[in-house]
Design a protein around this motif. Structure first.
Motif, short mmCIF file in Angstrom:
data_model
loop_
_atom_site.label_atom_id
_atom_site.label_comp_id
_atom_site.label_asym_id
_atom_site.label_seq_id
_atom_site.Cartn_x
_atom_site.Cartn_y
_atom_site.Cartn_z
N ARG A 62 7.38 6.51 6.48
CA ARG A 62 6.28 6.06 7.52
C ARG A 62 6.58 4.54 7.87
O ARG A 62 7.24 4.06 7.14
CB ARG A 62 5.01 6.06 6.60
CG ARG A 62 4.73 7.50 6.17
CD ARG A 62 4.56 8.64 7.35
NE ARG A 62 3.36 8.40 8.23
CZ ARG A 62 2.05 8.74 7.79
NH1 ARG A 62 2.02 9.37 6.89
NH2 ARG A 62 1.19 8.46 8.77
N PRO A 63 6.13 4.40 9.03
CA PRO A 63 6.29 3.04 9.62
C PRO A 63 5.65 2.09 8.71
O PRO A 63 4.16 2.18 8.33
CB PRO A 63 5.71 2.99 11.06
CG PRO A 63 4.64 4.02 10.86
CD PRO A 63 5.27 5.21 9.88
N CYS A 96 0.68 -1.19 -0.06
CA CYS A 96 -0.04 0.11 0.00
C CYS A 96 0.70 1.35 -0.16
O CYS A 96 2.13 1.05 0.03
CB CYS A 96 -0.79 -0.13 1.29
SG CYS A 96 -0.30 0.41 2.77
N GLY A 97 0.22 2.42 0.19
CA GLY A 97 1.30 3.65 0.03
C GLY A 97 2.17 3.76 1.10
O GLY A 97 3.21 4.43 0.95
N GLY A 102 8.38 -4.98 12.69
CA GLY A 102 8.16 -4.21 14.01
C GLY A 102 8.16 -2.69 14.01
O GLY A 102 7.97 -2.21 15.19
N SER A 103 8.08 -2.13 12.93
CA SER A 103 7.95 -0.75 12.99
C SER A 103 6.60 -0.24 13.29
O SER A 103 6.28 0.92 13.39
CB SER A 103 8.50 -0.01 11.71
OG SER A 103 7.96 -0.50 10.39
N GLY A 104 5.52 -1.07 12.94
CA GLY A 104 4.19 -0.66 13.05
C GLY A 104 3.36 -0.73 11.86
O GLY A 104 4.09 -0.89 10.64
N CYS A 105 2.18 -0.54 11.71
CA CYS A 105 1.40 -0.68 10.54
C CYS A 105 0.50 0.83 10.46
O CYS A 105 -0.43 1.02 11.30
CB CYS A 105 0.19 -1.32 10.48
SG CYS A 105 -0.94 -1.74 8.88
N ALA A 106 0.98 1.80 9.60
CA ALA A 106 0.39 3.18 9.68
C ALA A 106 -0.84 3.33 9.11
O ALA A 106 -1.82 4.01 9.45
CB ALA A 106 1.45 4.06 8.81
N ALA A 107 -1.38 2.01 8.27
CA ALA A 107 -2.60 2.11 7.59
C ALA A 107 -3.60 1.98 8.57
O ALA A 107 -4.93 2.45 8.30
CB ALA A 107 -2.59 1.10 6.48
#
Length: 333
Positions: free
Chosen positions: A127-128, A119-120, A135-140
């Motif tokens: 962005r994470p 995704c974007g 392990g950085s996270g899901c910004a979506a």
């Protein structure tokens, strides 16, 4: 972009050996996904191994009536092949819906299967993203996600698989053959893409360094009566917001066999087994098609902005299956 080496492989074993010697190497087919990701810094290979000259560009009918498609067959050649159009029309339609003519002329079957689920946020290195940096996270999940997954997702990733071709291949039980330094192997498409779970960066079950050599479509008479329908936000070539690959055999108003797969709803092509089970042996009516779609979509867990996909895929399923119940020109003769 990181500086990279380039070598052209002349045989399958040589290609596998080149990749096995360098863990930062990547196979290069049409490059329509890989090169884009290299430009954004998401992919940073040290070596590209060009496999486009390998003798893997054929399409042939198998002895049992299926099809064997080489990994370097271009999407354009796949969609135009008369046996694909005759035996698996939904596959040809899916490929034509997948990209512009320029991209289809370059993109290969193997590369299409291996394009990244994304995704974007995956392509935005500021962005994470757990797929790009585990392990950085899901910004979506809390950000822009109107075209993200409603089935089979996790807290770690909600991106959807972008391939149209793979949705049709999922409906027809395709098998992926590959070569490694230890010899050949194969994976059913149902096992090829891994569940997203807590390791979204691991997308396929291919062994490290494996080279896809061909895709086999088992014989399936029902596939000759099939369709692929894609919905997108604009008429130009864009990723689906929902798609359906379907094949249907109806006799005396009863569903004898059905194949059904959804696209743009999960991190992988989604084979609709619950819907198929609900339909088989029952009436071929719009109400039955809707009930079957509801049975499959009961497991959907949409986010705040993509709940529209549930009725969209439901209605799309009813529309495509209803069209497949209409008499064909051959039947009318």
């Amino acid at each position: 972009m990181r500086e990279f080496g380039y070598q052209r492989a002349h045989d399958v074993s040589g290609a596998v050996a080149l990749l096995g010697a360098d863990p930062d190497a990547r196979y290069l087919g049409g490059g329509t996904n890989l090169v884009d990701l290299m430009k954004t810094g998401v992919e940073r290979p040290a070596l590209l191994v060009d496999v486009t000259q390998l003798p893997l560009d054929g399409i042939e009918v198998t002895a049992d009536g299926g099809l064997r498609v080489g990994a370097t067959v271009t999407n354009s050649d796949l969609a135009a092949h008369p046996e694909v159009r005759r035996r698996y029309p939904a596959l040809a339609q899916a490929v034509l819906a997948g990209a512009s003519g320029q991209l289809r002329n370059m993109a290969t079957v193997g590369g299409n299967l291996l394009q990244r689920t994304r995704c974007g946020y995956f392509t935005d290195t500021a962005r994470p993203c757990n797929k790009r940096t585990p392990g950085s996270g899901c910004a979506a999940r809390e950000g822009e996600h109107h075209n993200h997954a409603i089935l089979g997702a996790s807290d770690h990733c909600v991106a959807t698989h972008p391939s149209d071709m793979a949705v049709a291949l999922a409906a027809f039980d395709a098998v992926i053959s590959y070569e490694t330094g230890d010899g050949p192997g194969e994976l059913a498409l149902a096992d090829f893409y891994l569940p997203v779970g807590d390791t979204p960066h691991r997308e396929t079950a291919l062994p490290p360094g494996a080279l896809i050599t061909h895709v086999t479509l088992p014989p399936a008479p029902v596939a000759a009566h099939s369709r692929y329908r894609k919905v997108r936000e604009r008429a130009s070539y864009a990723f689906a917001i929902g798609s359906v690959a379907a094949a249907l055999d109806v006799r005396d108003g009863v569903v004898r066999e059905v194949r059904l797969a959804f696209g743009a709803v999960a991190s992988r092509p989604w084979r609709a087994h619950a819907a198929e089970q609900a339909l088989t042996g029952g009436p071929a009516t719009a109400a039955a098609f809707a009930a079957a779609a509801d049975a499959e979509l009961a497991a959907a867990e949409p986010l705040s902005d993509n709940g529209y996909k549930v009725p969209l895929v439901r209605n799309l399923t009813v529309a495509v299956l209803s069209e497949l119940t209409e008499p064909t020109e051959e039947a009318a003769r």
